[in-house]
Motif scaffolding. Structure first.
Motif, PDB file in Angstrom:
ATOM      1  N   THR A 244      17.348   1.542 -14.720  1.00 46.01           N
ATOM      2  CA  THR A 244      15.949   1.950 -14.566  1.00 46.01           C
ATOM      3  C   THR A 244      15.024   0.752 -14.689  1.00 46.01           C
ATOM      4  O   THR A 244      14.056   0.607 -13.927  1.00 46.01           O
ATOM      5  CB  THR A 244      15.584   3.005 -15.620  1.00 46.01           C
ATOM      6  N   GLN A 245      15.346  -0.128 -15.619  1.00 50.68           N
ATOM      7  CA  GLN A 245      14.520  -1.316 -15.848  1.00 50.68           C
ATOM      8  C   GLN A 245      14.589  -2.279 -14.678  1.00 50.68           C
ATOM      9  O   GLN A 245      13.557  -2.772 -14.212  1.00 50.68           O
ATOM     10  CB  GLN A 245      14.967  -2.006 -17.139  1.00 50.68           C
ATOM     11  N   ILE A 246      15.782  -2.560 -14.167  1.00 49.62           N
ATOM     12  CA  ILE A 246      15.885  -3.534 -13.074  1.00 49.62           C
ATOM     13  C   ILE A 246      15.343  -2.965 -11.773  1.00 49.62           C
ATOM     14  O   ILE A 246      14.820  -3.703 -10.937  1.00 49.62           O
ATOM     15  CB  ILE A 246      17.333  -4.045 -12.893  1.00 49.62           C
ATOM     16  N   ASP A 247      15.458  -1.648 -11.594  1.00 48.25           N
ATOM     17  CA  ASP A 247      14.900  -1.039 -10.379  1.00 48.25           C
ATOM     18  C   ASP A 247      13.381  -1.167 -10.353  1.00 48.25           C
ATOM     19  O   ASP A 247      12.775  -1.204  -9.271  1.00 48.25           O
ATOM     20  CB  ASP A 247      15.291   0.437 -10.286  1.00 48.25           C
ATOM     21  N   ALA A 248      12.765  -1.199 -11.542  1.00 50.40           N
ATOM     22  CA  ALA A 248      11.309  -1.340 -11.634  1.00 50.40           C
ATOM     23  C   ALA A 248      10.870  -2.795 -11.698  1.00 50.40           C
ATOM     24  O   ALA A 248       9.666  -3.077 -11.688  1.00 50.40           O
ATOM     25  CB  ALA A 248      10.797  -0.599 -12.862  1.00 50.40           C
ATOM     26  N   ASN A 249      11.832  -3.719 -11.705  1.00 46.12           N
ATOM     27  CA  ASN A 249      11.514  -5.142 -11.782  1.00 46.12           C
ATOM     28  C   ASN A 249      10.820  -5.620 -10.516  1.00 46.12           C
ATOM     29  O   ASN A 249      11.164  -5.205  -9.406  1.00 46.12           O
ATOM     30  CB  ASN A 249      12.805  -5.939 -12.012  1.00 46.12           C
ATOM     31  N   ASP A 250       9.833  -6.501 -10.678  1.00 43.31           N
ATOM     32  CA  ASP A 250       9.053  -6.965  -9.530  1.00 43.31           C
ATOM     33  C   ASP A 250       9.906  -7.711  -8.512  1.00 43.31           C
ATOM     34  O   ASP A 250       9.582  -7.703  -7.320  1.00 43.31           O
ATOM     35  CB  ASP A 250       7.909  -7.864 -10.001  1.00 43.31           C
ATOM     36  N   SER A 251      10.970  -8.360  -8.970  1.00 40.02           N
ATOM     37  CA  SER A 251      11.812  -9.128  -8.050  1.00 40.02           C
ATOM     38  C   SER A 251      12.962  -8.290  -7.519  1.00 40.02           C
ATOM     39  O   SER A 251      13.023  -7.962  -6.328  1.00 40.02           O
ATOM     40  CB  SER A 251      12.347 -10.380  -8.757  1.00 40.02           C
ATOM     41  N   TYR A 252      13.880  -7.905  -8.409  1.00 36.79           N
ATOM     42  CA  TYR A 252      15.040  -7.117  -7.983  1.00 36.79           C
ATOM     43  C   TYR A 252      14.600  -5.793  -7.372  1.00 36.79           C
ATOM     44  O   TYR A 252      15.105  -5.369  -6.324  1.00 36.79           O
ATOM     45  CB  TYR A 252      15.976  -6.864  -9.167  1.00 36.79           C
ATOM     46  N   GLY A 253      13.661  -5.121  -8.021  1.00 33.49           N
ATOM     47  CA  GLY A 253      13.217  -3.828  -7.525  1.00 33.49           C
ATOM     48  C   GLY A 253      12.600  -3.909  -6.143  1.00 33.49           C
ATOM     49  O   GLY A 253      12.818  -3.040  -5.300  1.00 33.49           O
ATOM     50  N   LEU A 254      11.842  -4.979  -5.902  1.00 31.83           N
ATOM     51  CA  LEU A 254      11.236  -5.147  -4.586  1.00 31.83           C
ATOM     52  C   LEU A 254      12.292  -5.383  -3.518  1.00 31.83           C
ATOM     53  O   LEU A 254      12.241  -4.788  -2.433  1.00 31.83           O
ATOM     54  CB  LEU A 254      10.240  -6.312  -4.617  1.00 31.83           C
ATOM     55  N   VAL A 255      13.254  -6.256  -3.823  1.00 26.71           N
ATOM     56  CA  VAL A 255      14.335  -6.528  -2.871  1.00 26.71           C
ATOM     57  C   VAL A 255      15.133  -5.263  -2.600  1.00 26.71           C
ATOM     58  O   VAL A 255      15.488  -4.962  -1.448  1.00 26.71           O
ATOM     59  CB  VAL A 255      15.250  -7.648  -3.405  1.00 26.71           C
ATOM     60  N   ARG A 256      15.399  -4.496  -3.641  1.00 27.18           N
ATOM     61  CA  ARG A 256      16.153  -3.247  -3.482  1.00 27.18           C
ATOM     62  C   ARG A 256      15.395  -2.275  -2.595  1.00 27.18           C
ATOM     63  O   ARG A 256      15.976  -1.633  -1.698  1.00 27.18           O
ATOM     64  CB  ARG A 256      16.410  -2.627  -4.855  1.00 27.18           C
ATOM     65  N   THR A 257      14.100  -2.126  -2.823  1.00 30.08           N
ATOM     66  CA  THR A 257      13.298  -1.203  -2.019  1.00 30.08           C
ATOM     67  C   THR A 257      13.255  -1.628  -0.557  1.00 30.08           C
ATOM     68  O   THR A 257      13.381  -0.790   0.352  1.00 30.08           O
ATOM     69  CB  THR A 257      11.868  -1.116  -2.574  1.00 30.08           C
ATOM     70  N   ILE A 258      13.099  -2.926  -0.317  1.00 28.88           N
ATOM     71  CA  ILE A 258      13.081  -3.424   1.058  1.00 28.88           C
ATOM     72  C   ILE A 258      14.421  -3.164   1.730  1.00 28.88           C
ATOM     73  O   ILE A 258      14.483  -2.718   2.895  1.00 28.88           O
ATOM     74  CB  ILE A 258      12.739  -4.925   1.086  1.00 28.88           C
ATOM     75  N   ALA A 259      15.512  -3.427   0.993  1.00 27.38           N
ATOM     76  CA  ALA A 259      16.844  -3.200   1.553  1.00 27.38           C
ATOM     77  C   ALA A 259      17.048  -1.725   1.889  1.00 27.38           C
ATOM     78  O   ALA A 259      17.585  -1.381   2.958  1.00 27.38           O
ATOM     79  CB  ALA A 259      17.908  -3.677   0.572  1.00 27.38           C
ATOM     80  N   LEU A 260      16.620  -0.839   0.994  1.00 27.47           N
ATOM     81  CA  LEU A 260      16.763   0.589   1.261  1.00 27.47           C
ATOM     82  C   LEU A 260      15.911   1.029   2.441  1.00 27.47           C
ATOM     83  O   LEU A 260      16.320   1.900   3.227  1.00 27.47           O
ATOM     84  CB  LEU A 260      16.388   1.387   0.007  1.00 27.47           C
ATOM     85  N   ALA A 261      14.717   0.436   2.582  1.00 26.22           N
ATOM     86  CA  ALA A 261      13.855   0.769   3.720  1.00 26.22           C
ATOM     87  C   ALA A 261      14.496   0.336   5.030  1.00 26.22           C
ATOM     88  O   ALA A 261      14.478   1.080   6.025  1.00 26.22           O
ATOM     89  CB  ALA A 261      12.488   0.116   3.547  1.00 26.22           C
ATOM     90  N   VAL A 262      15.065  -0.863   5.039  1.00 20.80           N
ATOM     91  CA  VAL A 262      15.740  -1.363   6.247  1.00 20.80           C
ATOM     92  C   VAL A 262      16.929  -0.473   6.593  1.00 20.80           C
ATOM     93  O   VAL A 262      17.136  -0.092   7.758  1.00 20.80           O
ATOM     94  CB  VAL A 262      16.190  -2.821   6.049  1.00 20.80           C
TER      95      VAL A 262
END
Length: 457
Positions: A395-413
């Motif tokens: 939960t913490q890393i998913d909300a992280n500005d770095s890892y979380g952003l990369v994860r969200t972009i990857a999921l969007a792609v």
């Protein structure tokens, strides 16, 4: 065989020793993950649902606290119980009672027992794929090939044995539809699927359009069966039917019908905060988006019904595949476990009728598998039953500005890629294309051609 006969081929042979060993291997691989892995929300919900039902309570009446000694995630908050019709909650309650009798108070034995329905159904899926391929081609080698594929298909293993989902039970019912003889058998299976996890309701329009005269009314069986069983269970257990607001069986039916956004298609993109915030100003947009799958499967059923008539398994499989693909594309939240329905049918199609679609099948499963891993932090969250702090960590890393952003972009792609892939699959099935090139491969080839022309200038 590029053009197998449209009927059945020969009688059913006994399983070979290789097939038996493959099925045993499939079972052992899944059991190896069964007792120590699980999705922190979904599987924890199964644990609490089992306890609640075993204790004689109505699972739909409230959100439930952690179970002392067996809960492994979200121990500081209440969770909803299993949000399905009574089949799954009652089964979980029975398994919990069995654990109380034989589990020696070992929580890992409980996790093992709760995984068994899904695991056994997943092995059953491999068996049915084997039998259908053998039945339609007469080739034991082809049947063995698809048996080995599904037995050790990482995606199915992760969803069923690691995550702890039970959609493989619905997959067995879905494959059973390809065995069904006549509208009554099909609608009984549809009704059983609705009782298990409502999804086979998407085939009701197909059943209506494919029949003529009074036989069209047999679709009522598919609706009456889960309704009757639900009423009987509620009466036998003494559960109240009240609670059609934020809790209760009514809210369960509503939530399962409209979906929850995100997922592995365009709904993920439209659920992103910036996009959804803008779309909320569009009147009735989300209300319509949540139910657009309904007219979608109606149109798909109407179109696919034109292919049906007579004992032609190719047309049956084609029609079923079309309806499932439309549903996955249009549902407001097509989650990882739902793709088991598509992959079982698609694998059968490739093994029996359209081997030229193999590249598209591999591409589709690859995109889905990547999404599954990214969304679940490379599988780390499935360690929740044995690593107490893993849920808080993810939960913490998913909300992280770095890892979380990369994860969200990857999921969007990946969601965008899956959306385009499902659109291509619909076109392939509708046009009955035998050797399609995955859209990304075709795009790459065109880019190479354009690059050469630019360089040549």
């Amino acid at each position: 065989m590029n053009e197998p006969p449209p009927g059945v081929s020969g009688s059913r042979r006994p399983l070979s020793s290789l097939a038996v060993k493959t099925l045993l291997g499939a079972l052992l691989v899944r059991e190896a993950f069964s007792f120590w892995t699980g999705h922190p929300f979904d599987f924890e919900s199964w644990v609490r649902t089992g306890f609640v039902v075993a204790s004689g309570h109505n699972p739909y009446s409230a959100f439930w606290a952690p179970v002392p000694g067996v809960s492994f995630a979200y121990r500081d908050q209440n969770l909803t119980s299993a949000a399905y019709l009574p089949f799954w909650p009652v089964l979980l309650g029975g398994l919990y009672r069995l654990w109380e009798a034989v589990g020696a108070n070992n929580r890992f034995v409980l996790y093992f027992l709760l995984k068994q329905p899904g695991i056994l159904a997943d092995v059953g899926t491999a068996y049915l794929l084997y039998r259908l391929t053998e039945r339609w081609t007469g080739s034991v080698a082809s049947a063995q090939s698809i048996l080995a594929f599904w037995s050790f298909f990482p995606y199915a293993i992760l969803i069923t044995a690691v995550w702890g989902q039970f959609d493989s039970i619905v997959v067995v019912i879905l494959l059973g539809l390809l065995y069904a003889r006549g509208p009554l058998e099909r609608n009984l299976l549809d009704g059983l699927g609705i009782l298990v996890k409502w999804v086979t309701v998407i085939f009701v329009p197909l059943e209506i359009f494919r029949e003529r005269g009074w036989r069209r009314l047999t679709f009522l069986v598919a609706l009456a069966l889960p309704l009757a069983v639900t009423i009987v269970v509620f009466a036998a257990e003494g559960w109240s039917l009240q609670g059609f607001g934020t809790q209760g069986i009514g809210s369960v039916a509503l939530s399962q019908s409209k979906g929850g956004g995100l997922g592995m298609s365009y709904s993920f993109l439209l659920s992103l905060p910036g996009v959804s915030g803008a779309l909320r100003h569009v009147p009735f947009f989300f209300a319509a988006a949540q139910y657009v799958w309904v007219p979608g499967v109606v149109v798909a059923g109407w179109g696919a019904a034109r292919w049906l008539g007579g004992p032609d398994p190719r047309s049956e499989l084609r029609a079923t595949l079309l309806v499932v693909a439309v549903f996955l594309l249009l549902r407001w939240g097509s989650y990882e476990q739902y793709f088991l329905y598509l992959f079982s049918l698609f694998a059968l199609d490739v093994a029996v009728f359209r081997p030229g679609r193999r590249r598209l099948f591999v591409f589709t499963t690859t995109v889905a598998f990547a999404d599954l891993l990214v969304n679940n932090d490379l599988g780390i969250r499935f360690l929740a039953p044995i690593v107490s702090g893993v849920t808080g960590f993810t939960t913490q890393i998913d909300a992280n500005d770095s890892y979380g952003l990369v994860r969200t972009i990857a999921l969007a792609v990946l969601a965008g890629a899956m959306t385009v892939t499902l659109v291509q699959l619909l076109r392939v099935v509708w046009r009955d294309e035998s050797d399609p090139t995955p859209w990304l491969h075709a795009l790459y080839a065109r880019w190479g051609t354009w690059s050469k022309r630019l360089v040549g200038r």
